[in-house]
Design an enzyme around this catalytic site. Structure first.
Site, PDB file in Angstrom:
ATOM      1  N   MET A  64       1.741  -6.785   0.963  1.00 27.82           N
ATOM      2  CA  MET A  64       1.311  -5.567   1.765  1.00 27.82           C
ATOM      3  C   MET A  64       2.518  -4.698   2.278  1.00 27.82           C
ATOM      4  SD  MET A  64      -1.775  -6.040   1.970  1.00 27.82           S
ATOM      5  CE  MET A  64      -2.125  -4.613   2.792  1.00 27.82           C
ATOM      6  N   ASP A  73       2.435  15.533   3.097  1.00 27.36           N
ATOM      7  CA  ASP A  73       2.610  16.261   4.009  1.00 27.36           C
ATOM      8  C   ASP A  73       3.594  17.284   3.981  1.00 27.36           C
ATOM      9  OD1 ASP A  73       2.440  16.583   7.001  1.00 27.36           O
ATOM     10  OD2 ASP A  73       4.376  15.738   7.117  1.00 27.36           O
TER      11      ASP A  73
END
Length: 174
Positions: A122, A137
């Site tokens: 993870m 972004d």
């Protein structure tokens, strides 16, 4: 969607208790072992955005350096983002980029490592995801139609399961 092997079917969902409620896995009795996970993903963009990226001409600065730091930081904060993940003492996080000029994309690869009682898949996936989001972004003013894709675990090792490789990664070793 990948098929479950027989071992996966026997284990069932690990983050669900007997009553079907969400539950954090108890790793107290698991052995401390060296654990490593490698994940990757990709972000595709327009030729102008890619050219600005490889020539370090974005107004926001060194896009790859910022994305690398964001990926590392994300791996360290994984348990704050994913509700049932254990907080881990990572001993190594590495985020690398491969520029793919033929299709104006960037392959992102992250490796996480520790000595502990639970895996680091993870954390590696989170590192890749946040590095890709950071690239998005920083480049969105030039290309708001970028696509983030193919985020997956390539390799993991440690614990009682030993070594696991994604089928396409295992095939490369043959």
């Amino acid at each position: 969607m990948s098929k479950l092997n027989a071992q996966d079917k026997d284990q069932g969902l690990t983050h669900v208790d007997q009553q079907g409620k969400a539950a954090m896995v108890d790793v107290t009795d698991k052995a401390m072992t060296s654990r490593i996970a490698v994940a990757e993903g990709k972000i595709s963009m327009s030729a102008p955005a890619f050219d600005m990226l490889i020539n370090n001409q974005h107004k926001k600065g060194d896009v790859l350096a910022v994305a690398r730091i964001a990926g590392i930081q994300a791996a360290k904060k994984c348990s704050e983002l994913i509700p049932l993940c254990h907080p881990l003492m990572l001993s190594k996080v590495q985020v690398d980029f491969e520029l793919l000029p033929k299709n104006y994309s960037v392959k992102i690869k992250a490796m996480c490592k520790l000595s502990g009682q639970t895996g680091v898949e993870m954390e590696a996936l989170t590192a890749v995801s946040v590095a890709a989001l950071t690239l998005f972004d920083m480049c969105k003013a030039v290309d708001p139609s970028m696509v983030i894709s193919d985020i997956k675990v390539l390799h993991k090792e440690g614990g009682k399961s030993g070594i696991w490789r994604a089928q396409d990664e295992a095939a490369k070793l043959c």
